[in-house]
Motif scaffolding. Structure first.
Motif, PDB file in Angstrom:
ATOM      1  N   ASP A 166      -5.041  -4.649   1.941  1.00  0.00           N
ATOM      2  CA  ASP A 166      -4.332  -5.764   1.309  1.00  0.00           C
ATOM      3  C   ASP A 166      -2.925  -5.956   1.866  1.00  0.00           C
ATOM      4  OD1 ASP A 166      -5.761  -4.875  -1.950  1.00  0.00           O
ATOM      5  OD2 ASP A 166      -6.614  -5.945  -0.239  1.00  0.00           O
ATOM      6  N   GLY A 167      -2.758  -5.708   3.161  1.00  0.00           N
ATOM      7  CA  GLY A 167      -1.462  -5.962   3.793  1.00  0.00           C
ATOM      8  C   GLY A 167      -0.428  -4.874   3.612  1.00  0.00           C
ATOM      9  N   ILE A 168      -0.788  -3.767   2.920  1.00  0.00           N
ATOM     10  CA  ILE A 168       0.165  -2.659   2.804  1.00  0.00           C
ATOM     11  C   ILE A 168      -0.467  -1.386   3.348  1.00  0.00           C
ATOM     12  CG2 ILE A 168       1.440  -3.574   0.838  1.00  0.00           C
ATOM     13  CD1 ILE A 168      -0.191  -1.629  -0.955  1.00  0.00           C
ATOM     14  N   THR A 169       0.360  -0.376   3.580  1.00  0.00           N
ATOM     15  CA  THR A 169      -0.139   0.923   4.012  1.00  0.00           C
ATOM     16  C   THR A 169       0.283   1.961   2.982  1.00  0.00           C
ATOM     17  OG1 THR A 169       0.069   0.314   6.327  1.00  0.00           O
ATOM     18  CG2 THR A 169      -0.162   2.650   5.838  1.00  0.00           C
ATOM     19  N   LEU A 170      -0.688   2.681   2.468  1.00  0.00           N
ATOM     20  CA  LEU A 170      -0.414   3.693   1.447  1.00  0.00           C
ATOM     21  C   LEU A 170      -0.774   5.068   1.959  1.00  0.00           C
ATOM     22  CD1 LEU A 170      -1.940   1.910  -1.676  1.00  0.00           C
ATOM     23  CD2 LEU A 170       0.477   2.138  -1.115  1.00  0.00           C
ATOM     24  N   SER A 171       0.002   6.071   1.540  1.00  0.00           N
ATOM     25  CA  SER A 171      -0.367   7.453   1.768  1.00  0.00           C
ATOM     26  C   SER A 171      -0.376   8.143   0.410  1.00  0.00           C
ATOM     27  CB  SER A 171       0.613   8.133   2.713  1.00  0.00           C
ATOM     28  OG  SER A 171       1.914   8.119   2.161  1.00  0.00           O
ATOM     29  N   HIS A 186      -5.378   5.615  -7.264  1.00  0.00           N
ATOM     30  CA  HIS A 186      -4.896   4.820  -8.395  1.00  0.00           C
ATOM     31  C   HIS A 186      -4.831   3.332  -8.022  1.00  0.00           C
ATOM     32  CE1 HIS A 186      -3.320   8.323 -10.830  1.00  0.00           C
ATOM     33  NE2 HIS A 186      -3.565   7.477 -11.805  1.00  0.00           N
ATOM     34  N   TYR A 187      -4.450   3.017  -6.786  1.00  0.00           N
ATOM     35  CA  TYR A 187      -4.412   1.608  -6.360  1.00  0.00           C
ATOM     36  C   TYR A 187      -5.821   1.019  -6.355  1.00  0.00           C
ATOM     37  CZ  TYR A 187      -3.637  -2.623  -3.639  1.00  0.00           C
ATOM     38  OH  TYR A 187      -3.590  -3.935  -3.219  1.00  0.00           O
ATOM     39  N   ASP A 232      -6.710   0.400  -9.913  1.00  0.00           N
ATOM     40  CA  ASP A 232      -6.019  -0.764 -10.472  1.00  0.00           C
ATOM     41  C   ASP A 232      -6.624  -2.070  -9.971  1.00  0.00           C
ATOM     42  OD1 ASP A 232      -2.579   0.579 -10.479  1.00  0.00           O
ATOM     43  OD2 ASP A 232      -4.187   0.698 -11.973  1.00  0.00           O
TER      44      ASP A 232
END
Lengths: 215, 216
Positions: free
Chosen positions: A65-70, A77-78, A81
């Motif tokens: 979705d256009g972001i980078t998570l670590s 959790h994302y 959600d």
């Protein structure tokens, strides 16, 4: 307009990466894998290219979705959600807290103490150190599960706690931890490994699984 | 008439994990009793049979609330967030929310466990150097992440779970004499947060078990 699939930076044997692979499988989210080999080339996680993806230089990382998570639980959790079904957290708030407590116990209290960068510091004492960390963490977890477990870690629904448990048991087996003192952990692990999402995400079935370890 | 007792927090004044929860309780205006657990005295009071029954992991913090006992600071803080949603500690925007959790988890899984008491005991003489390295490399990564997320605080302009984790970790960095020069964003945010009442009243220097010589 085609929305690109999420991209998961993963190592086949990384327990943290496996947690996220399970979540993606449970929620039916298709994704592409960019393998990051933690051992080759001095550790591909240390490349400048990967540092731009995750400054902490660890897997997993997820572009979505256009972001980078670590951080596996932040990622999970994302997903929870944004894709609430099937849910990975109980509706009951106290049970939800117990799920998070067990998950955090594993991801903060056990795994970091036996991950690659710490073990490198331990030299010859590496195996013993890892076994002690896991054993003392599992001893506490076995006790906690007496109060919370049903078919799975908390009651009878698969939760974030279960996503953390199975990869940690895999690590325990790799480090030859005697699982005899942890019958509840063993039972729950076995039940979870019968589920499709835990199978398809298994380290033995990944794009970067070496031939000799492939299922 | 049922008498509802206050929550009970098992805490050590200088434990960064305990401090995170103290900040959350203060922010949400939840009164609580403290049972101090001294991690150094008596071989470590966390190892008593009595405390093991409270938290099998034998660590602080633990919180007795609403008839259950919780451990793990972020599990506790999430429970407080779920049951007392105001003021909120997670943004409404789901991507910002994920960034808050990423930063919090980075600190609570990626930095603090590597420099906590039980690990440092194993390091012998290399203790200080080890702790400094863990914190420095974690802060270097965090400083980079904050370039994309920070406003007045870690993520935008609202206090979040990330901030609750940041301040106690900076306190640890100072205890281990980490040079904070390379981390101007962390330093700025930490300073701004320490001006807030909740971060002050929960400070290690003002706890029931703060030793006299360290009391504010």
């Amino acid at each position: 307009m085609q929305i690109p699939s999420p991209i998961l930076y993963s190592y086949f044997r990384s327990s943290c990466s496996w947690r996220v692979r399970i979540a993606l499988a449970l929620k039916g989210i298709a994704y592409d894998v960019v393998p990051v080999n933690l051992l080759k080339d001095g550790g591909q996680q240390f490349s400048a290219e990967f540092k731009a993806v995750n400054p902490m230089q660890q897997v997993p990382a997820l572009k979505i979705d256009g972001i980078t998570l670590s951080q596996s639980l932040a990622i999970i959790h994302y997903l929870e959600d944004t894709c609430p079904n099937p849910r990975l957290l109980p509706q009951d708030l106290k049970k939800r807290a117990q799920v998070r407590m067990i998950a955090d116990h594993i991801v903060s209290g056990i795994q970091p103490l036996q991950n690659l960068s710490v073990l490198k510091q331990m030299g010859e004492k590496k195996m013993e150190w890892a076994q002690n960390c896991i054993a003392s963490g599992f001893q506490a977890l076995e006790q906690t599960l007496q109060h919370t477990a049903g078919r799975y870690c908390v009651g009878d629904e698969v939760s974030m706690a279960d996503l953390c448990l199975v990869p940690q048991v895999f690590n325990a087996e790799r480090f030859k931890v005697d699982m005899g003192p942890y019958p509840t952990i063993t039972r729950i692990n076995k039940a979870l490994l019968e589920l499709e999402a835990f199978k398809v995400s298994h380290p033995s079935l990944q794009p970067d699984t070496p031939a000799e370890l492939r299922a």
